[in-house]
Scaffold this motif. Structure first.
Motif, PDB file in Angstrom:
ATOM      1  N   LEU A  11       1.488  36.553  46.985  1.00 18.47           N
ATOM      2  CA  LEU A  11       1.438  38.000  47.119  1.00 18.47           C
ATOM      3  C   LEU A  11       0.151  38.604  46.576  1.00 18.47           C
ATOM      4  O   LEU A  11      -0.128  39.779  46.829  1.00 18.47           O
ATOM      5  N   LEU A  12      -0.629  37.845  45.818  1.00 23.39           N
ATOM      6  CA  LEU A  12      -1.878  38.390  45.271  1.00 23.39           C
ATOM      7  C   LEU A  12      -2.843  38.657  46.429  1.00 23.39           C
ATOM      8  O   LEU A  12      -3.119  37.768  47.234  1.00 23.39           O
ATOM      9  N   PRO A  13      -3.376  39.861  46.527  1.00 20.62           N
ATOM     10  CA  PRO A  13      -4.137  40.213  47.739  1.00 20.62           C
ATOM     11  C   PRO A  13      -5.545  39.630  47.784  1.00 20.62           C
ATOM     12  O   PRO A  13      -6.232  39.519  46.767  1.00 20.62           O
ATOM     13  N   GLU A  14      -5.936  39.223  48.990  1.00 22.11           N
ATOM     14  CA  GLU A  14      -7.324  38.901  49.322  1.00 22.11           C
ATOM     15  C   GLU A  14      -7.884  37.707  48.557  1.00 22.11           C
ATOM     16  O   GLU A  14      -9.078  37.662  48.246  1.00 22.11           O
ATOM     17  N   VAL A  15      -7.032  36.722  48.285  1.00 18.37           N
ATOM     18  CA  VAL A  15      -7.534  35.556  47.541  1.00 18.37           C
ATOM     19  C   VAL A  15      -7.252  34.218  48.238  1.00 18.37           C
ATOM     20  O   VAL A  15      -7.867  33.207  47.898  1.00 18.37           O
ATOM     21  N   ASP A  16      -6.312  34.200  49.179  1.00 21.74           N
ATOM     22  CA  ASP A  16      -5.995  32.953  49.876  1.00 21.74           C
ATOM     23  C   ASP A  16      -5.418  33.280  51.247  1.00 21.74           C
ATOM     24  O   ASP A  16      -5.728  34.331  51.811  1.00 21.74           O
ATOM     25  N   ASP A  17      -4.572  32.407  51.784  1.00 24.49           N
ATOM     26  CA  ASP A  17      -3.997  32.660  53.113  1.00 24.49           C
ATOM     27  C   ASP A  17      -2.726  33.492  53.048  1.00 24.49           C
ATOM     28  O   ASP A  17      -2.005  33.607  54.031  1.00 24.49           O
ATOM     29  N   GLY A  18      -2.451  34.075  51.884  1.00 26.58           N
ATOM     30  CA  GLY A  18      -1.305  34.954  51.727  1.00 26.58           C
ATOM     31  C   GLY A  18      -1.663  36.397  52.048  1.00 26.58           C
ATOM     32  O   GLY A  18      -2.280  36.679  53.078  1.00 26.58           O
ATOM     33  N   GLU A  23      -2.167  46.525  50.959  1.00 28.68           N
ATOM     34  CA  GLU A  23      -1.039  47.035  51.730  1.00 28.68           C
ATOM     35  C   GLU A  23      -0.032  45.923  51.999  1.00 28.68           C
ATOM     36  O   GLU A  23       1.180  46.135  51.895  1.00 28.68           O
ATOM     37  N   ASP A  24      -0.511  44.711  52.340  1.00 27.68           N
ATOM     38  CA  ASP A  24       0.394  43.559  52.464  1.00 27.68           C
ATOM     39  C   ASP A  24       1.154  43.343  51.162  1.00 27.68           C
ATOM     40  O   ASP A  24       2.374  43.116  51.157  1.00 27.68           O
ATOM     41  N   THR A  25       0.421  43.381  50.064  1.00 30.36           N
ATOM     42  CA  THR A  25       1.032  43.167  48.748  1.00 30.36           C
ATOM     43  C   THR A  25       2.074  44.238  48.462  1.00 30.36           C
ATOM     44  O   THR A  25       3.178  43.928  47.997  1.00 30.36           O
ATOM     45  N   ARG A  26       1.725  45.482  48.723  1.00 33.55           N
ATOM     46  CA  ARG A  26       2.663  46.582  48.463  1.00 33.55           C
ATOM     47  C   ARG A  26       3.951  46.395  49.255  1.00 33.55           C
ATOM     48  O   ARG A  26       5.054  46.540  48.716  1.00 33.55           O
ATOM     49  N   MET A  65      -2.755  44.481  41.249  1.00 25.49           N
ATOM     50  CA  MET A  65      -1.393  44.275  41.746  1.00 25.49           C
ATOM     51  C   MET A  65      -0.368  44.820  40.761  1.00 25.49           C
ATOM     52  O   MET A  65       0.644  45.416  41.166  1.00 25.49           O
ATOM     53  N   ARG A  66      -0.596  44.614  39.473  1.00 20.45           N
ATOM     54  CA  ARG A  66       0.338  45.149  38.477  1.00 20.45           C
ATOM     55  C   ARG A  66       0.376  46.674  38.516  1.00 20.45           C
ATOM     56  O   ARG A  66       1.442  47.285  38.337  1.00 20.45           O
ATOM     57  N   GLU A  67      -0.746  47.296  38.761  1.00 21.66           N
ATOM     58  CA  GLU A  67      -0.775  48.752  38.887  1.00 21.66           C
ATOM     59  C   GLU A  67       0.054  49.202  40.083  1.00 21.66           C
ATOM     60  O   GLU A  67       0.789  50.198  40.007  1.00 21.66           O
ATOM     61  N   GLU A  68      -0.064  48.461  41.182  1.00 23.54           N
ATOM     62  CA  GLU A  68       0.723  48.785  42.374  1.00 23.54           C
ATOM     63  C   GLU A  68       2.205  48.556  42.117  1.00 23.54           C
ATOM     64  O   GLU A  68       3.048  49.372  42.529  1.00 23.54           O
ATOM     65  N   ALA A  69       2.547  47.472  41.432  1.00 27.43           N
ATOM     66  CA  ALA A  69       3.940  47.186  41.112  1.00 27.43           C
ATOM     67  C   ALA A  69       4.543  48.289  40.248  1.00 27.43           C
ATOM     68  O   ALA A  69       5.699  48.701  40.451  1.00 27.43           O
ATOM     69  N   ALA A  70       3.776  48.783  39.289  1.00 33.26           N
ATOM     70  CA  ALA A  70       4.273  49.845  38.407  1.00 33.26           C
ATOM     71  C   ALA A  70       4.549  51.124  39.184  1.00 33.26           C
ATOM     72  O   ALA A  70       5.475  51.884  38.850  1.00 33.26           O
ATOM     73  N   ARG A  71       3.776  51.381  40.223  1.00 31.45           N
ATOM     74  CA  ARG A  71       4.012  52.567  41.052  1.00 31.45           C
ATOM     75  C   ARG A  71       5.296  52.428  41.861  1.00 31.45           C
ATOM     76  O   ARG A  71       5.953  53.423  42.166  1.00 31.45           O
ATOM     77  N   ALA A 198       6.305  33.045  49.725  1.00 33.82           N
ATOM     78  CA  ALA A 198       5.993  34.135  50.658  1.00 33.82           C
ATOM     79  C   ALA A 198       4.486  34.262  50.868  1.00 33.82           C
ATOM     80  O   ALA A 198       3.700  34.061  49.941  1.00 33.82           O
ATOM     81  N   HIS A 199       4.098  34.618  52.109  1.00 35.83           N
ATOM     82  CA  HIS A 199       2.692  34.779  52.462  1.00 35.83           C
ATOM     83  C   HIS A 199       2.374  36.143  53.063  1.00 35.83           C
ATOM     84  O   HIS A 199       1.384  36.763  52.695  1.00 35.83           O
ATOM     85  N   ARG A 200       3.167  36.579  54.042  1.00 37.49           N
ATOM     86  CA  ARG A 200       2.859  37.824  54.754  1.00 37.49           C
ATOM     87  C   ARG A 200       4.144  38.636  54.940  1.00 37.49           C
ATOM     88  O   ARG A 200       5.235  38.062  55.026  1.00 37.49           O
TER      89      ARG A 200
END
Length: 250
Positions: A11-18, A23-26, A65-71, A198-200
């Motif tokens: 789920l971490l954005p923009e680092v691998d094939d996930g 927005e994907d992460t959110r 990502m943690r900031e997005e999770a907190a929102r 999970a990837h996408r």
């Protein structure tokens, strides 16, 4: 509502094939929460073809990502690890902290090629263990040698390896043979923890509730909680000792 821990996901954005964007992460964070997943260990690939971002980049993305999770919801907790593709240089990379352990513990999530022979997998695991690390074997059901011989899987557990399976393998999305193998693993209490891998949002989303309900029905609530939450939480709490300044290494 039950709470689960996802021990393996991308789920971490923009680092691998996930996740390819925040927005994907959110979207996947919301999906995870809807599934009852409150604790998430993001495990970006360290792999020659699927992702090889350095720790500095991963930690920066974790902060975002943690900031997005907190929102989304204050109950969401996100931790950082790595899914490490085994190679002879892995122990040295771990020692030099060029690849990350699980939440700065001595636990490492390790994967092999699906077609690697059993002897090679054992050799690689021992090499990592000899350097003082605890191995979590990623999605054991994907390795052909294990699916073909449950006793080999049992021996892996006897070596002290923590065995992770994917939630969709429990419910049969990866075929009858895989589902039967994972059932045999659970019958013998060989499964330590569960991940969604999970990837996408639209392909391989973070789904866990169906698998947890199946395990609860077949094996009881205590066993379900053990492999979907308690065992993973136990690993995440085994943080390395504080440094000389008294500050946590988190």
């Amino acid at each position: 509502m039950e709470r689960f821990m996802d021990m393996h996901c991308h789920l971490l954005p923009e680092v691998d094939d996930g996740a390819q964007s925040m927005e994907d992460t959110r979207q996947m964070l919301q999906m995870a929460l809807d599934e009852g997943i409150q604790y998430i260990v993001v495990t970006p690939h360290y792999h020659p073809h699927r992702g090889k971002k350095p720790p500095k980049v991963l930690r920066h993305q974790l902060k975002l990502m943690r900031e997005e999770a907190a929102r989304i919801d204050e109950k969401l907790r996100v931790y950082l690890g790595t899914e490490i593709y085994y190679g002879q240089d892995v122990p040295e990379l771990l020692r030099e902290e060029k690849v990350l352990t699980m939440n700065r513990t001595n636990y490492v999530l390790v994967e092999f090629s699906h077609s690697d022979p059993y002897e090679y997998i054992c050799q690689g695991i021992r090499q990592i263990q000899m350097k003082g690390y605890e191995v979590i074997l990623a999605h054991i059901e994907r390795y052909h040698c294990m699916c073909d011989n449950i006793e080999d899987a049992a021996h892996i557990a006897e070596m002290g390896v923590k065995i992770q399976v994917n939630a969709d393998s429990i419910t049969g999305e990866n075929g009858r043979k895989v589902k039967r193998f994972v059932k045999q693993m659970m019958d013998r209490d060989l499964v330590y923890c569960v991940g969604t891998d999970a990837h996408r949002p639209g392909a391989r989303p973070p789904r866990m509730k169906k698998a947890a309900e199946y395990v609860k029905k077949k094996y009881g609530e205590d066993y379900m909680r053990k492999i979907f939450f308690s065992n993973g939480r136990r690993i995440m709490l085994k943080r390395r000792r504080r440094d000389e300044s008294g500050q946590s290494n988190a």
